[in-house]
Every structure is written in structure tokens, then in C-alpha cells.
Design an enzyme around this catalytic site. Structure first.
Site, PDB file in Angstrom:
ATOM      1  N   LYS A   1     -33.174   3.969  -5.586  1.00  0.00           N
ATOM      2  CA  LYS A   1     -32.100   4.900  -5.800  1.00  0.00           C
ATOM      3  C   LYS A   1     -31.363   4.855  -7.368  1.00  0.00           C
ATOM      4  O   LYS A   1     -30.256   5.117  -7.433  1.00  0.00           O
ATOM      5  CB  LYS A   1     -31.028   4.745  -4.844  1.00  0.00           C
ATOM      6  CG  LYS A   1     -31.680   5.164  -3.398  1.00  0.00           C
ATOM      7  CD  LYS A   1     -30.336   5.007  -2.422  1.00  0.00           C
ATOM      8  CE  LYS A   1     -30.710   5.605  -0.935  1.00  0.00           C
ATOM      9  NZ  LYS A   1     -29.534   5.141   0.052  1.00  0.00           N
TER      10      LYS A   1
ATOM     11  N   HIS B   1     -19.836   0.517   4.912  1.00  0.00           N
ATOM     12  CA  HIS B   1     -20.573  -0.604   5.194  1.00  0.00           C
ATOM     13  C   HIS B   1     -19.992  -1.761   5.747  1.00  0.00           C
ATOM     14  O   HIS B   1     -20.372  -2.584   6.643  1.00  0.00           O
ATOM     15  CB  HIS B   1     -21.058  -1.137   3.624  1.00  0.00           C
ATOM     16  CG  HIS B   1     -21.948   0.092   3.096  1.00  0.00           C
ATOM     17  ND1 HIS B   1     -21.845   0.328   1.696  1.00  0.00           N
ATOM     18  CD2 HIS B   1     -23.268   0.561   3.493  1.00  0.00           C
ATOM     19  CE1 HIS B   1     -22.813   1.042   1.375  1.00  0.00           C
ATOM     20  NE2 HIS B   1     -23.674   1.159   2.369  1.00  0.00           N
TER      21      HIS B   1
ATOM     22  N   ARG C   1     -24.542   8.219  10.380  1.00  0.00           N
ATOM     23  CA  ARG C   1     -23.343   9.166  10.065  1.00  0.00           C
ATOM     24  C   ARG C   1     -23.632  10.335  10.768  1.00  0.00           C
ATOM     25  O   ARG C   1     -23.792  10.492  12.036  1.00  0.00           O
ATOM     26  CB  ARG C   1     -23.091   9.165   8.685  1.00  0.00           C
ATOM     27  CG  ARG C   1     -22.520   7.889   8.171  1.00  0.00           C
ATOM     28  CD  ARG C   1     -22.470   7.873   6.673  1.00  0.00           C
ATOM     29  NE  ARG C   1     -23.994   7.460   6.404  1.00  0.00           N
ATOM     30  CZ  ARG C   1     -24.628   7.313   4.989  1.00  0.00           C
ATOM     31  NH1 ARG C   1     -23.778   7.403   4.034  1.00  0.00           N
ATOM     32  NH2 ARG C   1     -26.075   7.148   4.831  1.00  0.00           N
TER      33      ARG C   1
HETATM   34  P1  ADP Z   1     -29.914   2.723   2.236  1.00  0.00           P
HETATM   35  O1  ADP Z   1     -30.423   2.946   0.831  1.00  0.00           O
HETATM   36  O2  ADP Z   1     -30.923   1.550   2.840  1.00  0.00           O
HETATM   37  O3  ADP Z   1     -29.868   3.879   3.028  1.00  0.00           O
HETATM   38  P2  ADP Z   1     -27.132   2.102   2.071  1.00  0.00           P
HETATM   39  O4  ADP Z   1     -26.269   1.166   1.395  1.00  0.00           O
HETATM   40  O5  ADP Z   1     -26.905   3.661   1.585  1.00  0.00           O
HETATM   41  O6  ADP Z   1     -28.621   1.754   2.157  1.00  0.00           O
HETATM   42  O7  ADP Z   1     -26.722   2.118   3.599  1.00  0.00           O
HETATM   43  C1  ADP Z   1     -27.062   1.055   4.352  1.00  0.00           C
HETATM   44  C2  ADP Z   1     -27.060   1.281   5.661  1.00  0.00           C
HETATM   45  O8  ADP Z   1     -25.556   1.531   6.068  1.00  0.00           O
HETATM   46  C3  ADP Z   1     -27.680   2.325   6.226  1.00  0.00           C
HETATM   47  O9  ADP Z   1     -28.119   2.183   7.785  1.00  0.00           O
HETATM   48  C4  ADP Z   1     -26.518   3.589   6.418  1.00  0.00           C
HETATM   49  O10 ADP Z   1     -26.675   4.536   7.180  1.00  0.00           O
HETATM   50  C5  ADP Z   1     -25.375   2.594   6.590  1.00  0.00           C
HETATM   51  N1  ADP Z   1     -24.133   3.451   6.164  1.00  0.00           N
HETATM   52  C6  ADP Z   1     -23.985   3.715   4.916  1.00  0.00           C
HETATM   53  N2  ADP Z   1     -22.662   4.267   4.983  1.00  0.00           N
HETATM   54  C7  ADP Z   1     -22.114   4.255   6.010  1.00  0.00           C
HETATM   55  C8  ADP Z   1     -20.797   4.811   6.957  1.00  0.00           C
HETATM   56  N3  ADP Z   1     -20.015   5.418   5.950  1.00  0.00           N
HETATM   57  N4  ADP Z   1     -20.657   4.576   8.035  1.00  0.00           N
HETATM   58  C9  ADP Z   1     -21.716   4.101   8.912  1.00  0.00           C
HETATM   59  N5  ADP Z   1     -22.868   3.620   8.368  1.00  0.00           N
HETATM   60  C10 ADP Z   1     -22.881   3.809   6.976  1.00  0.00           C
END
Ligand code: ADP
Length: 181
Positions: free
Chosen positions: A61, A37, A110
Site C-alpha cells: 500500500k 484498529h 467493516r
Molecule cells: P491491511 O492492509 O492488512 O488491511 P489495515 O491496517 O488496513 O491492514 O487493517 C488491519 C485490520 O484491521 C483489518 O482486518 C481491517 O479490517 C481492520 N480494521 C481497520 N480499520 C478498522 C475499523 N475501523 N474497524 C474495525 N476493523 C478495522
């Protein structure tokens, strides 16, 4: 006179010629903020004049942390970045984008497994609010398999996750465990 070759680097960015600032909303759950993030946040802050990080309040979630706690984690880990704003999102993401003057939604991709969901989401958001464009950034290779849910799972089983999440988030994990959660 023959035209001089203009390198793309010489073309002024819109913000530098006095037009509307480019603002992006980066929405997510951020329930266990990871270095993946943070990588996207840092890259987004370089691409846009302002990056609004939107923490989804009503995540489906079953989050470990409240929206306020998740906002605090982002705040602690992004100190020193001047063009960032951290907000809570209650309803529609595209509405939050418009309310905060964002013309773009930033999302990370990803593996291929992200693609189907993200593609559907981007198309639906475009249907709802055609003026807001979704921009995808490919993950940096070192974070390709990094997700909050995976980190929480291996942490619950006793793994050292300090390579994946920043110190303030690690401390929040430890407080949660000490509280018996
Ligand atoms: P959501 O519940 O909306 O998917 P997340 O917190 O899981 O929220 O992810 C928020 C954003 O960050 C999403 O676009 C996700 O693809 C991106 N993201 C999460 N982890 C990574 C990572 N390791 N590399 C790149 N982007 C990421």
C-alpha cells in the site's frame, strides 16, 4: 436429582483450567493507526490470553511510515495492556502465526466491501495452514467508515483528523508534513 442450569458465564474458559493459552495474531499494515484498529486490539486482548499484533513490513500500500515507526505507534498507544506483543511480519501471515504460537488470526470487518477480500484471505490462509482459524470481529459502529487510507487522504487535504487517530499518530503525521513529505 434435576440438573442445575449452568449459565455460560460459569463455564470456565480454557485458559483458566490450565490448558494451552489462546493466542491470536492480529495482522495488518497499521499505516496510520486509527481508533478502529485500537478498538479491535482492546477487544482482542479481552478475548485471547495473548494478542500478537503483526505489522506487515512489505505492505503493497505504499506506506507513509516504516514498519518500525508503525510498531512504535502501536506501542505508544497500547501502554498498560499487559497481554499484547508487537512484531513485524516479513513473509506469510500464517507462518508468523505458527512461529508465535498463535492458533487464531484476528481480522476486523467493516462494511460489506471488506467481506469479499477478507473471505478469500481467510480461505487461502486455511488452505495453507488448516490449524490456524481466522476470527472476525465486526467493527464498532462508530468506526464503520474509518480507514487509514481515508484518514490520510482527508489529512492531506487539510482536514482535522484528531477524532480518528490517536495523538502519537497525529504527531507523526505532523512531523511528516513538516519534513515536506
Ligand atoms: P491491511 O492492509 O492488512 O488491511 P489495515 O491496517 O488496513 O491492514 O487493517 C488491519 C485490520 O484491521 C483489518 O482486518 C481491517 O479490517 C481492520 N480494521 C481497520 N480499520 C478498522 C475499523 N475501523 N474497524 C474495525 N476493523 C478495522
Amino acid at each position: 436429582m434435576r440438573g442445575r442450569f449452568i449459565s455460560p458465564l460459569e463455564i470456565p474458559m480454557p485458559s483458566t483450567v490450565g490448558s494451552t493459552p489462546r493466542i491470536a495474531l492480529y495482522p495488518g499494515s497499521f499505516d496510520g493507526l486509527t481508533f478502529g484498529h485500537l478498538d479491535l486490539i482492546k477487544r482482542g486482548c479481552k478475548l485471547f490470553d495473548r494478542l500478537v499484533v503483526g505489522v506487515a513490513a512489505n505492505s503493497r500500500k505504499n506506506p507513509w511510515f516504516t514498519a518500525e515507526e508503525r510498531m512504535e505507534h502501536i506501542h505508544l498507544c497500547t501502554a498498560g495492556i499487559p497481554n499484547i506483543e508487537i512484531i513485524q511480519i516479513e513473509g506469510l501471515t500464517v507462518k508468523a502465526a505458527v512461529d508465535h504460537g498463535a492458533q487464531f488470526i484476528l481480522r476486523g470487518l467493516r462494511a460489506v466491501s471488506d467481506f469479499d477480500f477478507e473471505f478469500q484471505l481467510a480461505i487461502m490462509n486455511h488452505e495453507v495452514m488448516p490449524n490456524v482459524e481466522t476470527i472476525f470481529l465486526a467493527t464498532s459502529p462508530e468506526y464503520i467508515f474509518l480507514s487509514s487510507s481515508m484518514v490520510k487522504e482527508v489529512w492531506s487535504l487539510g482536514a482535522d483528523v484528531s477524532r480518528f487517530i490517536p495523538q502519537p499518530v497525529l504527531e507523526a503525521f505532523e512531523r511528516r508534513r513538516a519534513a515536506g513529505a
